[in-house]
Design a protein around this motif. Structure first.
Motif, PDB file in Angstrom:
ATOM      1  N   GLY A  73       1.354  -1.367  -0.260  1.00 29.69           N
ATOM      2  CA  GLY A  73      -0.026   0.949  -0.304  1.00 29.69           C
ATOM      3  C   GLY A  73       1.031   1.172   0.125  1.00 29.69           C
ATOM      4  O   GLY A  73       0.724   2.256  -0.455  1.00 29.69           O
ATOM      5  N   LEU A  74       1.783   0.945   1.081  1.00 27.73           N
ATOM      6  CA  LEU A  74       2.746   2.243   1.041  1.00 27.73           C
ATOM      7  C   LEU A  74       3.699   2.927  -0.333  1.00 27.73           C
ATOM      8  O   LEU A  74       3.490   3.428  -1.259  1.00 27.73           O
ATOM      9  CB  LEU A  74       3.710   2.400   2.204  1.00 27.73           C
ATOM     10  N   ILE A  75       4.133   1.657  -1.167  1.00 32.45           N
ATOM     11  CA  ILE A  75       5.083   1.954  -2.150  1.00 32.45           C
ATOM     12  C   ILE A  75       3.950   2.553  -3.677  1.00 32.45           C
ATOM     13  O   ILE A  75       4.071   2.989  -4.231  1.00 32.45           O
ATOM     14  CB  ILE A  75       4.625   0.281  -3.166  1.00 32.45           C
ATOM     15  N   GLY A  95      -4.181   5.273   0.657  1.00 30.80           N
ATOM     16  CA  GLY A  95      -3.038   3.700   0.686  1.00 30.80           C
ATOM     17  C   GLY A  95      -2.280   4.246   1.984  1.00 30.80           C
ATOM     18  O   GLY A  95      -2.151   3.394   2.798  1.00 30.80           O
ATOM     19  N   VAL A  96      -1.670   5.318   2.281  1.00 33.56           N
ATOM     20  CA  VAL A  96      -1.388   5.895   3.700  1.00 33.56           C
ATOM     21  C   VAL A  96      -1.730   5.168   4.545  1.00 33.56           C
ATOM     22  O   VAL A  96      -1.572   4.827   5.827  1.00 33.56           O
ATOM     23  CB  VAL A  96      -0.528   6.998   3.814  1.00 33.56           C
ATOM     24  N   LEU A  97      -3.076   5.589   5.102  1.00 35.71           N
ATOM     25  CA  LEU A  97      -3.806   4.664   5.993  1.00 35.71           C
ATOM     26  C   LEU A  97      -4.112   3.515   6.198  1.00 35.71           C
ATOM     27  O   LEU A  97      -3.990   3.197   7.367  1.00 35.71           O
ATOM     28  CB  LEU A  97      -5.373   5.939   6.034  1.00 35.71           C
ATOM     29  N   ASN A 147       3.777   5.637   8.842  1.00 37.40           N
ATOM     30  CA  ASN A 147       3.591   6.489   8.014  1.00 37.40           C
ATOM     31  C   ASN A 147       2.178   6.766   8.732  1.00 37.40           C
ATOM     32  O   ASN A 147       1.535   7.818   7.919  1.00 37.40           O
ATOM     33  CB  ASN A 147       2.602   4.347   8.184  1.00 37.40           C
ATOM     34  N   LEU A 148       2.922   6.895   9.889  1.00 31.48           N
ATOM     35  CA  LEU A 148       1.787   7.690  10.478  1.00 31.48           C
ATOM     36  C   LEU A 148       2.333   9.188  10.705  1.00 31.48           C
ATOM     37  O   LEU A 148       1.077  10.316  10.557  1.00 31.48           O
ATOM     38  CB  LEU A 148       2.133   7.656  12.435  1.00 31.48           C
ATOM     39  N   ALA A 191      10.025   5.912   2.159  1.00 30.33           N
ATOM     40  CA  ALA A 191       9.219   5.257   2.197  1.00 30.33           C
ATOM     41  C   ALA A 191       9.370   4.107   1.512  1.00 30.33           C
ATOM     42  O   ALA A 191       8.996   2.958   1.629  1.00 30.33           O
ATOM     43  CB  ALA A 191       7.699   6.256   2.382  1.00 30.33           C
ATOM     44  N   LEU A 192       9.598   4.353   0.284  1.00 31.42           N
ATOM     45  CA  LEU A 192       9.839   3.489  -1.181  1.00 31.42           C
ATOM     46  C   LEU A 192      11.211   2.031  -0.709  1.00 31.42           C
ATOM     47  O   LEU A 192      10.198   1.077  -0.179  1.00 31.42           O
ATOM     48  CB  LEU A 192      10.370   4.055  -2.080  1.00 31.42           C
TER      49      LEU A 192
END
Length: 452
Positions: A73-75, A95-97, A147-148, A191-192
């Motif tokens: 999701g984060l990607i 997606g981040v949530l 993520n937060l 993040a990636l």
């Protein structure tokens, strides 16, 4: 520089009767999970189906699944921002949530599996850096914090515009939004690789088990990343369609269709190519006849293999490969559900293939740690057998329900829908790229996103 005055601020959103009923249902599942975990803590891991032969069970199976869901999701959310693209902007915050909820679930699943959660502090006070589990635990914690931060960064200007205390004093200005876009790029740049490292480390935990021949392979980590892309994107599409149906969130149908195509590409790479890359060498080593090799390659060794490759792989891939049907929201939704379902059973198969054969195959075998009835040798085993108990299922469902609560509260209290400014920027970018929005039925029309 422009600002929004107080007249544009809205009241704190509240849940209706259906929303409260949904939260109440999820809350009941969480309470049931806590109760079952309390029973497990007082009684011991003997109430689970895990024994010395099968030391990893449902908790680790679901841990692997939700780590992949979070990483994927984060990607998907970070890649466009890293390349300065406004494509899929409407899915970025969602997606981040979802990634935040999934990594929370994954982290919490560690607690019931270790049996003695009161010793968790030792990960910080006396870590053994030779252990992959230490690295995995550390990156899960850092990943959750990332993520937060990322979710707050993407939404804080809109939170400020709505007068929310969650903005933490940040003001909504055009200059501030420009700075946040720069910060979003750098956050995506972090993040990636972090998302890739998260699931790679999880894969290496399996791949470094020399005594488990089915796991000891350099392909495990790449396979885990492919699983993350399939399951993470699949879950994001499922949540987006459900949010569009039951909340104020509105999905961009053009972006939804495009992501459905990408899911099909991910499925083809994972289920077709990586399956061949993993199984063909084993089939060639075990059988040298052409038909023997082909049969060993195509016919799975368990029902879990079929649930993964056929139900969760070939079927959704076929659905998304047909241009006449893949533009329909219902087809994208069904294919995404099947993709997540298949990934889950791929994790189940992974654990079972590692533990089915005990490392000591000669009698008396490995102690099960159970009671000796005096009639049979029921305290020893040479073959692994595992069935999750009601306690394990209840604890797992309770933790997953907590993740669903995070997504539900986020959709209500965090501005997941992109702002008007983001819409205008994305619209200009799409026009420059020559893209055309797509309606639910698949016909191309002029800009229709705002008509809903």
């Amino acid at each position: 520089m422009t600002t929004r005055d107080d007249t544009s601020r809205t009241a704190v959103p509240t849940f209706g009767s259906k929303g409260k009923l949904w939260l109440g249902f999820l809350g009941a599942l969480v309470v049931a999970g806590l109760t079952a975990w309390g029973y497990q803590l007082t009684t011991g891991l003997i109430v689970t189906g895990m024994r010395n032969v099968f030391s990893w069970g449902l908790y680790i199976m679901m841990f692997v699944l939700f780590v992949g869901l979070s990483a994927g999701g984060l990607i998907i959310s970070s890649a466009p921002k890293f390349f300065h693209s406004h494509r899929y902007e409407g899915f970025a915050r969602l997606g981040v949530l979802v990634s935040l909820a999934c990594i929370t679930v994954a982290g919490l699943l560690i607690l019931p599996d270790i049996g003695r959660p009161e010793r968790l502090y030792q990960f910080f006070t006396s870590p053994d850096f030779r252990s992959p589990m230490v690295w995995d635990f550390g990156i899960v914690v850092l990943y959750g914090a990332l993520n937060l931060w990322y979710l707050w960064l993407l939404s804080r200007r809109d939170l400020a515009a709505h007068g929310s205390k969650l903005a933490l004093g940040v003001e909504d200005t055009e200059a501030g939004r420009e700075r946040d876009r720069t910060l979003a790029f750098w956050t995506a740049a972090v993040a990636l690789p972090t998302a890739v490292a998260l699931h790679s480390v999880t894969g290496w935990i399996f791949a470094t088990q020399v005594g488990r021949g089915d796991w000891f392979s350099p392909l495990v980590a790449p396979v885990f990343i492919a699983k993350a892309l399939v399951s993470g994107l699949g879950l994001l599409l499922v949540v987006s369609v459900l949010a569009d149906r039951f909340t104020d969130y509105r999905v961009d149908r053009n972006e939804l269709t495009s992501l459905g195509k990408i899911l099909g590409i991910f499925l083809a790479f994972h289920v077709v190519y990586l399956l061949a890359a993993e199984r063909l060498p084993h089939a060639w080593a075990d059988h040298f006849g052409f038909w023997a090799i082909t049969r060993n390659f195509l016919i799975g060794e368990s029902a879990y293999f079929w649930l993964w490759t056929v139900v969760g792989g070939a079927l959704p891939l076929a659905m998304l490969a047909m241009p006449s049907v893949r533009k329909r929201v219902s087809v994208i939704f069904a294919a995404s559900v099947l993709a997540v379902f298949g990934t889950m059973f791929e994790g189940v198969r992974l654990v079972f293939t590692g533990y089915d054969d005990a490392n000591i195959d000669a009698p008396p075998g490995i102690s099960l740690g159970g009671e000796y009835a005096g009639l049979t040798t029921d305290v020893w085993a040479t073959v692994g057998v595992y069935t999750p108990t009601l306690v394990e299922i209840t604890v797992t469902v309770g933790i997953v329900a907590l993740g669903a609560i995070i997504v539900t509260l986020g959709l209500r209290y965090v501005p997941i829908q992109r702002s008007d400014g983001d819409r205008r920027t994305a619209s200009q970018s799409d026009s420059a790229e020559g893209s055309t929005p797509v309606t639910d039925g698949g016909e191309t029309t002029p800009e229709t996103e705002g008509s809903r």
